[in-house]
Motif scaffolding. Sequence first.
Motif, PDB file in Angstrom:
ATOM      1  N   ASP A  11       0.826  -1.204   0.000  1.00 50.22           N
ATOM      2  CA  ASP A  11       0.000   0.000   0.000  1.00 50.22           C
ATOM      3  C   ASP A  11       0.864   1.258   0.000  1.00 50.22           C
ATOM      4  OD1 ASP A  11      -2.573   1.184  -0.038  1.00 50.22           O
ATOM      5  OD2 ASP A  11      -2.403   1.624   2.110  1.00 50.22           O
ATOM      6  N   VAL A  12       1.932   1.248   0.783  1.00 49.94           N
ATOM      7  CA  VAL A  12       2.844   2.401   0.818  1.00 49.94           C
ATOM      8  C   VAL A  12       3.528   2.584  -0.532  1.00 49.94           C
ATOM      9  CG1 VAL A  12       5.000   3.268   1.829  1.00 49.94           C
ATOM     10  CG2 VAL A  12       3.205   2.361   3.311  1.00 49.94           C
ATOM     11  N   ALA A  13       4.049   1.492  -1.091  1.00 53.78           N
ATOM     12  CA  ALA A  13       4.759   1.593  -2.370  1.00 53.78           C
ATOM     13  C   ALA A  13       3.821   2.024  -3.494  1.00 53.78           C
ATOM     14  CB  ALA A  13       5.408   0.244  -2.707  1.00 53.78           C
ATOM     15  N   ALA A  14       2.651   1.401  -3.582  1.00 52.36           N
ATOM     16  CA  ALA A  14       1.690   1.761  -4.635  1.00 52.36           C
ATOM     17  C   ALA A  14       1.172   3.174  -4.421  1.00 52.36           C
ATOM     18  CB  ALA A  14       0.535   0.766  -4.667  1.00 52.36           C
ATOM     19  N   GLY A  15       0.976   3.563  -3.176  1.00 55.53           N
ATOM     20  CA  GLY A  15       0.507   4.920  -2.889  1.00 55.53           C
ATOM     21  C   GLY A  15       1.532   5.969  -3.279  1.00 55.53           C
ATOM     22  N   LEU A  16       2.794   5.708  -2.974  1.00 53.33           N
ATOM     23  CA  LEU A  16       3.850   6.675  -3.307  1.00 53.33           C
ATOM     24  C   LEU A  16       4.040   6.782  -4.815  1.00 53.33           C
ATOM     25  CD1 LEU A  16       6.172   8.543  -2.370  1.00 53.33           C
ATOM     26  CD2 LEU A  16       7.642   6.523  -2.403  1.00 53.33           C
ATOM     27  N   LEU A  17       4.205   5.658  -5.484  1.00 51.48           N
ATOM     28  CA  LEU A  17       4.461   5.688  -6.921  1.00 51.48           C
ATOM     29  C   LEU A  17       3.215   6.085  -7.715  1.00 51.48           C
ATOM     30  CD1 LEU A  17       6.685   2.494  -7.147  1.00 51.48           C
ATOM     31  CD2 LEU A  17       7.430   4.875  -7.351  1.00 51.48           C
ATOM     32  N   GLY A  18       2.072   5.498  -7.366  1.00 53.42           N
ATOM     33  CA  GLY A  18       0.828   5.864  -8.048  1.00 53.42           C
ATOM     34  C   GLY A  18       0.441   7.304  -7.782  1.00 53.42           C
ATOM     35  N   GLY A  19       0.630   7.743  -6.539  1.00 54.96           N
ATOM     36  CA  GLY A  19       0.339   9.135  -6.199  1.00 54.96           C
ATOM     37  C   GLY A  19       1.231  10.104  -6.958  1.00 54.96           C
ATOM     38  N   ALA A  20       2.493   9.742  -7.130  1.00 58.96           N
ATOM     39  CA  ALA A  20       3.409  10.592  -7.899  1.00 58.96           C
ATOM     40  C   ALA A  20       2.969  10.671  -9.363  1.00 58.96           C
ATOM     41  CB  ALA A  20       4.838  10.070  -7.793  1.00 58.96           C
ATOM     42  N   CYS A  21       2.508   9.554  -9.912  1.00 62.32           N
ATOM     43  CA  CYS A  21       2.006   9.562 -11.294  1.00 62.32           C
ATOM     44  C   CYS A  21       0.764  10.448 -11.417  1.00 62.32           C
ATOM     45  CB  CYS A  21       1.682   8.144 -11.757  1.00 62.32           C
ATOM     46  SG  CYS A  21       3.126   7.096 -11.998  1.00 62.32           S
ATOM     47  N   LEU A  22      -0.141  10.345 -10.446  1.00 66.19           N
ATOM     48  CA  LEU A  22      -1.342  11.184 -10.471  1.00 66.19           C
ATOM     49  C   LEU A  22      -0.994  12.655 -10.265  1.00 66.19           C
ATOM     50  CD1 LEU A  22      -3.864   8.947  -8.508  1.00 66.19           C
ATOM     51  CD2 LEU A  22      -3.824   9.421 -10.963  1.00 66.19           C
ATOM     52  N   LEU A  23      -0.005  12.929  -9.416  1.00 67.93           N
ATOM     53  CA  LEU A  23       0.433  14.313  -9.220  1.00 67.93           C
ATOM     54  C   LEU A  23       1.047  14.863 -10.505  1.00 67.93           C
ATOM     55  CD1 LEU A  23       0.766  16.732  -7.362  1.00 67.93           C
ATOM     56  CD2 LEU A  23       2.922  15.726  -6.560  1.00 67.93           C
ATOM     57  N   ARG A  24       1.785  14.032 -11.210  1.00 75.71           N
ATOM     58  CA  ARG A  24       2.356  14.444 -12.505  1.00 75.71           C
ATOM     59  C   ARG A  24       1.240  14.816 -13.477  1.00 75.71           C
ATOM     60  NH1 ARG A  24       7.330  11.683 -15.341  1.00 75.71           N
ATOM     61  NH2 ARG A  24       7.226  12.649 -17.382  1.00 75.71           N
ATOM     62  N   LEU A  25       0.213  13.959 -13.547  1.00 71.06           N
ATOM     63  CA  LEU A  25      -0.939  14.222 -14.404  1.00 71.06           C
ATOM     64  C   LEU A  25      -1.619  15.525 -14.013  1.00 71.06           C
ATOM     65  CD1 LEU A  25      -3.218  13.296 -16.423  1.00 71.06           C
ATOM     66  CD2 LEU A  25      -4.239  12.142 -14.465  1.00 71.06           C
ATOM     67  N   TYR A  26      -1.868  15.715 -12.720  1.00 72.64           N
ATOM     68  CA  TYR A  26      -2.568  16.911 -12.253  1.00 72.64           C
ATOM     69  C   TYR A  26      -1.735  18.179 -12.460  1.00 72.64           C
ATOM     70  CZ  TYR A  26      -5.471  19.847  -9.269  1.00 72.64           C
ATOM     71  OH  TYR A  26      -6.273  20.846  -8.798  1.00 72.64           O
ATOM     72  N   MET A  27      -0.424  18.081 -12.253  1.00 72.30           N
ATOM     73  CA  MET A  27       0.437  19.252 -12.477  1.00 72.30           C
ATOM     74  C   MET A  27       0.430  19.647 -13.952  1.00 72.30           C
ATOM     75  SD  MET A  27       3.638  18.546  -9.902  1.00 72.30           S
ATOM     76  CE  MET A  27       4.490  20.098 -10.234  1.00 72.30           C
ATOM     77  N   GLN A  28       0.379  18.667 -14.845  1.00 70.26           N
ATOM     78  CA  GLN A  28       0.321  18.976 -16.269  1.00 70.26           C
ATOM     79  C   GLN A  28      -1.033  19.571 -16.636  1.00 70.26           C
ATOM     80  OE1 GLN A  28       1.432  15.266 -18.130  1.00 70.26           O
ATOM     81  NE2 GLN A  28       3.606  15.669 -17.854  1.00 70.26           N
ATOM     82  N   LEU A  29      -2.100  19.068 -16.035  1.00 69.95           N
ATOM     83  CA  LEU A  29      -3.435  19.631 -16.298  1.00 69.95           C
ATOM     84  C   LEU A  29      -3.519  21.085 -15.842  1.00 69.95           C
ATOM     85  CD1 LEU A  29      -5.883  16.744 -15.337  1.00 69.95           C
ATOM     86  CD2 LEU A  29      -5.637  17.814 -17.570  1.00 69.95           C
ATOM     87  N   GLN A  30      -2.890  21.393 -14.718  1.00 73.37           N
ATOM     88  CA  GLN A  30      -2.927  22.751 -14.171  1.00 73.37           C
ATOM     89  C   GLN A  30      -1.795  23.628 -14.720  1.00 73.37           C
ATOM     90  OE1 GLN A  30      -5.428  23.924 -12.448  1.00 73.37           O
ATOM     91  NE2 GLN A  30      -6.360  21.906 -12.616  1.00 73.37           N
ATOM     92  N   ARG A  31      -0.998  23.059 -15.600  1.00 70.86           N
ATOM     93  CA  ARG A  31       0.125  23.771 -16.230  1.00 70.86           C
ATOM     94  C   ARG A  31       1.084  24.372 -15.205  1.00 70.86           C
ATOM     95  NH1 ARG A  31      -1.586  25.208 -22.003  1.00 70.86           N
ATOM     96  NH2 ARG A  31      -3.547  24.113 -22.136  1.00 70.86           N
ATOM     97  N   VAL A  32       1.366  23.584 -14.188  1.00 73.69           N
ATOM     98  CA  VAL A  32       2.332  23.983 -13.171  1.00 73.69           C
ATOM     99  C   VAL A  32       3.711  23.605 -13.700  1.00 73.69           C
ATOM    100  CG1 VAL A  32       3.127  23.577 -10.809  1.00 73.69           C
ATOM    101  CG2 VAL A  32       0.679  23.653 -11.317  1.00 73.69           C
ATOM    102  N   PRO A  33       4.656  24.550 -13.709  1.00 69.54           N
ATOM    103  CA  PRO A  33       5.995  24.224 -14.212  1.00 69.54           C
ATOM    104  C   PRO A  33       6.673  23.159 -13.344  1.00 69.54           C
ATOM    105  CG  PRO A  33       5.877  26.514 -13.442  1.00 69.54           C
ATOM    106  CD  PRO A  33       4.534  25.924 -13.280  1.00 69.54           C
ATOM    107  N   PHE A  34       7.463  22.330 -13.982  1.00 66.96           N
ATOM    108  CA  PHE A  34       8.131  21.234 -13.274  1.00 66.96           C
ATOM    109  C   PHE A  34       9.547  21.592 -12.835  1.00 66.96           C
ATOM    110  CE2 PHE A  34       4.692  18.905 -15.195  1.00 66.96           C
ATOM    111  CZ  PHE A  34       4.432  17.900 -14.280  1.00 66.96           C
ATOM    112  N   GLY A  35       9.948  22.858 -12.928  1.00 71.33           N
ATOM    113  CA  GLY A  35      11.282  23.268 -12.516  1.00 71.33           C
ATOM    114  C   GLY A  35      11.411  23.444 -11.017  1.00 71.33           C
TER     115      GLY A  35
END
Length: 179
Positions: A11-35
């Motif tokens: 649960d911890v591993a899937a939450g961390l990695l899956g959550g990071a993938c979802l955060l990547r998706l959401y940051m791209q949707l909101q056009r937040v710079p990745f720098g």
Amino acid sequence: MFFQILSFLLDVAAGLLGGACLLRLYMQLQRVPFGNPVGRFVFALTDWIVLPLRKLLPGYKRWDVASLIAAYVFELAQFGIIALILGRVAVVPVLAFFGLIRLVISGAVGLTVVYAVLSWVNADSPMTDVIDRLAAPLLRPFRRVIPLVGGFDLSPLALLVVLQVLAMIVASLQDALIR
């Protein structure tokens, strides 16, 4: 006891990695710079799975389909390992779908809590702007309805209540489908 430990670690591993993938998706949707530090962390954690998937699954408009599928794959792996131990493999895709929804809700709860804490301490961190840009779309509908009370913004509290109710509904639906 072994099963509980394994389930927790998965649960911890899937939450961390899956959550990071979802955060990547959401940051791209909101056009937040990745720098920023958050963006660099998300890229470092997810590039190894998202970039190969992106070759197979191109984005759709502003949606990074590869990041969404990567998050689902992590949930699928988590529940697949547990199902192999328990012998109930047939329900794994459904469990992974509900796991993904729970991950979205948990991420929104975490984002809201971090936003609220940073708003109280008035931090001048580079993360403050990123968190504000990510939390604003979630809080906007509540801010339209709930006025400031004595200078305090109660919209994060209202959002947390709604997210908890959604989590209860998702858990109830998951239980009903599995039984």
